[in-house]
Design a protein around this motif. Sequence first.
Motif, PDB file in Angstrom:
ATOM      1  N   GLN A  63       0.806  -1.227   0.000  1.00  0.00           N
ATOM      2  CA  GLN A  63       0.000   0.000   0.000  1.00  0.00           C
ATOM      3  C   GLN A  63       0.837   1.275   0.000  1.00  0.00           C
ATOM      4  OE1 GLN A  63      -2.415  -0.697   3.429  1.00  0.00           O
ATOM      5  NE2 GLN A  63      -3.846  -2.029   2.338  1.00  0.00           N
ATOM      6  N   LEU A  64       2.131   1.123   0.270  1.00  0.00           N
ATOM      7  CA  LEU A  64       3.018   2.298   0.220  1.00  0.00           C
ATOM      8  C   LEU A  64       3.286   2.610  -1.246  1.00  0.00           C
ATOM      9  CD1 LEU A  64       5.646   1.592   2.999  1.00  0.00           C
ATOM     10  CD2 LEU A  64       4.308   3.668   2.741  1.00  0.00           C
ATOM     11  N   THR A  65       2.699   3.700  -1.738  1.00  0.00           N
ATOM     12  CA  THR A  65       2.842   4.027  -3.163  1.00  0.00           C
ATOM     13  C   THR A  65       3.912   5.089  -3.366  1.00  0.00           C
ATOM     14  OG1 THR A  65       0.771   5.131  -2.657  1.00  0.00           O
ATOM     15  CG2 THR A  65       0.715   3.427  -4.340  1.00  0.00           C
TER      16      THR A  65
ATOM     17  N   MET B 184       7.406   6.813  -3.760  1.00  0.00           N
ATOM     18  CA  MET B 184       8.543   6.565  -2.880  1.00  0.00           C
ATOM     19  C   MET B 184       9.363   5.350  -3.326  1.00  0.00           C
ATOM     20  SD  MET B 184       7.687   9.074  -0.980  1.00  0.00           S
ATOM     21  CE  MET B 184       8.766   9.123   0.431  1.00  0.00           C
TER      22      MET B 184
ATOM     23  N   PRO C 197      11.537  15.229   6.343  1.00  0.00           N
ATOM     24  CA  PRO C 197      10.484  16.157   6.778  1.00  0.00           C
ATOM     25  C   PRO C 197       9.255  15.402   7.289  1.00  0.00           C
ATOM     26  CG  PRO C 197      11.297  16.725   4.578  1.00  0.00           C
ATOM     27  CD  PRO C 197      11.898  15.405   4.931  1.00  0.00           C
TER      28      PRO C 197
ATOM     29  N   GLY D 292       5.717  13.741   7.679  1.00  0.00           N
ATOM     30  CA  GLY D 292       4.707  13.219   6.765  1.00  0.00           C
ATOM     31  C   GLY D 292       5.223  12.512   5.542  1.00  0.00           C
TER      32      GLY D 292
ATOM     33  N   GLY E 225       6.430   9.536   5.548  1.00  0.00           N
ATOM     34  CA  GLY E 225       6.122   8.103   5.631  1.00  0.00           C
ATOM     35  C   GLY E 225       7.109   7.297   6.455  1.00  0.00           C
ATOM     36  N   LYS E 226       7.865   7.956   7.323  1.00  0.00           N
ATOM     37  CA  LYS E 226       8.868   7.230   8.119  1.00  0.00           C
ATOM     38  C   LYS E 226       8.197   6.203   9.037  1.00  0.00           C
ATOM     39  CE  LYS E 226      10.276  11.228   9.533  1.00  0.00           C
ATOM     40  NZ  LYS E 226       9.462  12.053   8.603  1.00  0.00           N
ATOM     41  N   SER E 227       7.173   6.656   9.751  1.00  0.00           N
ATOM     42  CA  SER E 227       6.467   5.732  10.653  1.00  0.00           C
ATOM     43  C   SER E 227       5.820   4.606   9.860  1.00  0.00           C
ATOM     44  CB  SER E 227       5.387   6.472  11.441  1.00  0.00           C
ATOM     45  OG  SER E 227       5.947   7.537  12.155  1.00  0.00           O
ATOM     46  N   THR E 228       5.231   4.982   8.722  1.00  0.00           N
ATOM     47  CA  THR E 228       4.559   3.970   7.911  1.00  0.00           C
ATOM     48  C   THR E 228       5.557   2.943   7.378  1.00  0.00           C
ATOM     49  OG1 THR E 228       3.053   5.740   7.274  1.00  0.00           O
ATOM     50  CG2 THR E 228       2.869   3.695   6.071  1.00  0.00           C
TER      51      THR E 228
ATOM     52  N   ASP F 118       9.977   7.176  17.636  1.00  0.00           N
ATOM     53  CA  ASP F 118       9.712   8.327  16.788  1.00  0.00           C
ATOM     54  C   ASP F 118      10.265   9.578  17.473  1.00  0.00           C
ATOM     55  OD1 ASP F 118       8.801   9.537  14.540  1.00  0.00           O
ATOM     56  OD2 ASP F 118       6.674   9.201  14.918  1.00  0.00           O
TER      57      ASP F 118
ATOM     58  N   ASN G  80      12.694  14.201  12.413  1.00  0.00           N
ATOM     59  CA  ASN G  80      12.565  15.289  11.434  1.00  0.00           C
ATOM     60  C   ASN G  80      13.803  16.178  11.461  1.00  0.00           C
ATOM     61  OD1 ASN G  80       9.911  14.563  10.834  1.00  0.00           O
ATOM     62  ND2 ASN G  80       9.133  15.755  12.540  1.00  0.00           N
TER      63      ASN G  80
ATOM     64  N   LEU H   3       1.356   8.478  -6.075  1.00  0.00           N
ATOM     65  CA  LEU H   3       0.501   8.670  -4.894  1.00  0.00           C
ATOM     66  C   LEU H   3      -0.895   9.129  -5.296  1.00  0.00           C
ATOM     67  CD1 LEU H   3       3.222  10.235  -2.611  1.00  0.00           C
ATOM     68  CD2 LEU H   3       1.703   8.389  -1.857  1.00  0.00           C
TER      69      LEU H   3
ATOM     70  N   TYR I 269      -4.505   7.275  -4.679  1.00  0.00           N
ATOM     71  CA  TYR I 269      -5.624   7.836  -3.915  1.00  0.00           C
ATOM     72  C   TYR I 269      -6.846   8.135  -4.775  1.00  0.00           C
ATOM     73  CZ  TYR I 269      -3.047   8.128   0.455  1.00  0.00           C
ATOM     74  OH  TYR I 269      -2.381   7.811   1.602  1.00  0.00           O
TER      75      TYR I 269
ATOM     76  N   PRO J 202       3.503  12.635   1.269  1.00  0.00           N
ATOM     77  CA  PRO J 202       2.422  11.650   1.188  1.00  0.00           C
ATOM     78  C   PRO J 202       1.282  11.993   2.140  1.00  0.00           C
ATOM     79  CG  PRO J 202       4.520  10.531   1.133  1.00  0.00           C
ATOM     80  CD  PRO J 202       4.825  11.977   1.381  1.00  0.00           C
ATOM     81  N   ALA J 203       1.629  12.522   3.296  1.00  0.00           N
ATOM     82  CA  ALA J 203       0.581  12.884   4.265  1.00  0.00           C
ATOM     83  C   ALA J 203      -0.292  14.013   3.712  1.00  0.00           C
ATOM     84  CB  ALA J 203       1.211  13.288   5.592  1.00  0.00           C
TER      85      ALA J 203
HETATM   86  N1  LIG Z   1       4.170   5.963   0.378  1.00  0.00           N
HETATM   87  C1  LIG Z   1       2.951   6.212   0.867  1.00  0.00           C
HETATM   88  N2  LIG Z   1       1.854   5.848   0.200  1.00  0.00           N
HETATM   89  C2  LIG Z   1       0.634   6.110   0.681  1.00  0.00           C
HETATM   90  N3  LIG Z   1       0.396   6.737   1.823  1.00  0.00           N
HETATM   91  C3  LIG Z   1       1.443   7.121   2.547  1.00  0.00           C
HETATM   92  C4  LIG Z   1       2.780   6.879   2.114  1.00  0.00           C
HETATM   93  N4  LIG Z   1       3.626   7.358   3.029  1.00  0.00           N
HETATM   94  C5  LIG Z   1       2.869   7.891   3.991  1.00  0.00           C
HETATM   95  N5  LIG Z   1       1.569   7.751   3.715  1.00  0.00           N
HETATM   96  C6  LIG Z   1       0.480   8.252   4.549  1.00  0.00           C
HETATM   97  O1  LIG Z   1       0.844   9.531   4.989  1.00  0.00           O
HETATM   98  C7  LIG Z   1       0.563   9.721   6.360  1.00  0.00           C
HETATM   99  C8  LIG Z   1       1.809  10.144   7.124  1.00  0.00           C
HETATM  100  O2  LIG Z   1       2.772   9.149   7.094  1.00  0.00           O
HETATM  101  P1  LIG Z   1       3.721   8.896   8.332  1.00  0.00           P
HETATM  102  O3  LIG Z   1       3.023   9.172   9.599  1.00  0.00           O
HETATM  103  O4  LIG Z   1       4.321   7.558   8.153  1.00  0.00           O
HETATM  104  O5  LIG Z   1       4.827  10.001   8.113  1.00  0.00           O
HETATM  105  P2  LIG Z   1       6.077  10.348   9.023  1.00  0.00           P
HETATM  106  O6  LIG Z   1       7.218  10.547   8.107  1.00  0.00           O
HETATM  107  O7  LIG Z   1       6.226   9.347  10.070  1.00  0.00           O
HETATM  108  O8  LIG Z   1       5.652  11.724   9.630  1.00  0.00           O
HETATM  109  P3  LIG Z   1       6.188  12.450  10.956  1.00  0.00           P
HETATM  110  O9  LIG Z   1       7.581  12.882  10.664  1.00  0.00           O
HETATM  111  O10 LIG Z   1       5.237  13.605  11.086  1.00  0.00           O
HETATM  112  O11 LIG Z   1       6.092  11.459  12.060  1.00  0.00           O
HETATM  113  C9  LIG Z   1      -0.014   8.405   6.837  1.00  0.00           C
HETATM  114  O12 LIG Z   1      -1.411   8.560   6.900  1.00  0.00           O
HETATM  115  C10 LIG Z   1       0.342   7.407   5.777  1.00  0.00           C
HETATM  116  O13 LIG Z   1      -0.662   6.445   5.640  1.00  0.00           O
END
Ligand SMILES: Nc1ncnc2c1ncn2[C@@H]1O[C@H](COP(=O)(O)OP(=O)(O)OP(=O)(O)O)[C@@H](O)[C@H]1O
Length: 422
Positions: A163-165, A167, A204, A206, A208-211, A260, A303, A335, A339, A361-362
Amino acid sequence: MAEWHVREFTPDDLEAVVRLDGESATTDLPAVFRLSDVIAALQARDPSVVVVADGHLVGAAVGRVVGDRAWVLRIALHPAWRNLGVGTALLSALERRLRDAGARIVAALLPEEETGATALVNSGFRARRGLTYFEKSEAVGAQSTTVLAMLGAVMPEARLWEQLTGMADEKRLIERRLVLPLANPELADAHGVEPPRAVVLFGPPGTGKSTFAKAVAGRLGWPFVELFPSRLTSENGLATGLGRRFEEVAQLDHVLLFIDEVEEVAGTRSLAAPASVAVVNELLKSIVRFRDRDGRLLVCATNSVAALDPAFLRHGRFDYVMPVGPPDSPARDALWTGYTAKTGTAADTAVLAEASEGFTPADIRQVAMAVAQSAFERTLDTGQRTPPSTQDYLDAIHRTRPTVSEEMAREFADQAVHYGRV
Ligand SMILES: Nc1ncnc2c1ncn2[C@@H]1O[C@H](COP(=O)(O)OP(=O)(O)OP(=O)(O)O)[C@@H](O)[C@H]1O
Ligand SMILES: [Mg+2]
């Protein structure tokens, strides 16, 4: 030495027993009865006793009766309380309870030289030599279910990765450097590749690091445990809390541990208050210990990579320091495609990608959700379904401020060169 006394185990003792178990081992050989067995017995209120000194739990013995035989599942003793008769007192209190529960034979199975061996001999147990213990376990068994629950672990789904698109570059790198060596340890070993133990993801908000971290756990089929430093301060200060949580995590066979905003606990020491020096030091020590075992990965996200203590990023602690940047135009296109696919629209994703420079992505998700919601409401209001148009998306894009300004993008590009290690 302070006064001590033996008493019955109560459910409030559970966490202290788990902690004590981590401190008690005197050998590296794994216990026959796993910690999860011990916890299950404690929760089932099988015969168990503890030793308390000065209000602290310093010893525990846990048993289980099976037919007319009882097993001593664990004898745990705090290192400072060895050779004082505490273990023997524990054992005789436990034995009494096991006999009361119907046991005619009481048995224990310990790795050589493990805590408790002396207490067993002192209590009249005879070691039976010449036996070999055989065991066959499930590959990924019902591992330490209770410890997992205690740590708030989740099992991310494998399809999270799919589901990670967009990137694509990050995905490829993370798959090759992290997922594949951990998923194929024998093949990696045959090539002299040491599987990674710890990585930093920076970029930065959002991006997608956590994801990504969750998706890696999903790919590996490992539990995902997030460590929240802010919740650890109550336990005798953050440094102590951190150390303890790492010890608890060490009980698991497999785990992806995620921290995190790691700059909050690993910020530059020179600028920090003395308390935080202790925190950074504890974290560094914990990481070194964490690296000692197979089947685990620590992922730290931030970040502000520049705010991290330089010692933190030094070689030997983290195998990789990976930039996770804002998506480029093709990644944004992917992305948007992802969506918009669900909404039945024929929106021009190339146009959207062009218009959404600086969107993470966020951000893209946020816009896509808002547009989908409007379309849904419109259908309800008009009784007619009209999919969102390219213009609908463009309007929403223009109402949204991108997370990554040009300046941030430049700064990130510099940091990728300066700190990145992939
Ligand atoms: N490659 C992706 N494809 C689809 N959705 C994504 C992708 N990467 C992130 N998202 C969506 O974007 C949102 C933010 O992602 P995430 O929380 O992983 O970012 P982050 O880098 O951890 O942000 P932060 O630095 O604020 O913690 C989530 O809702 C996630 O589902
Ligand atoms: Mg995050």
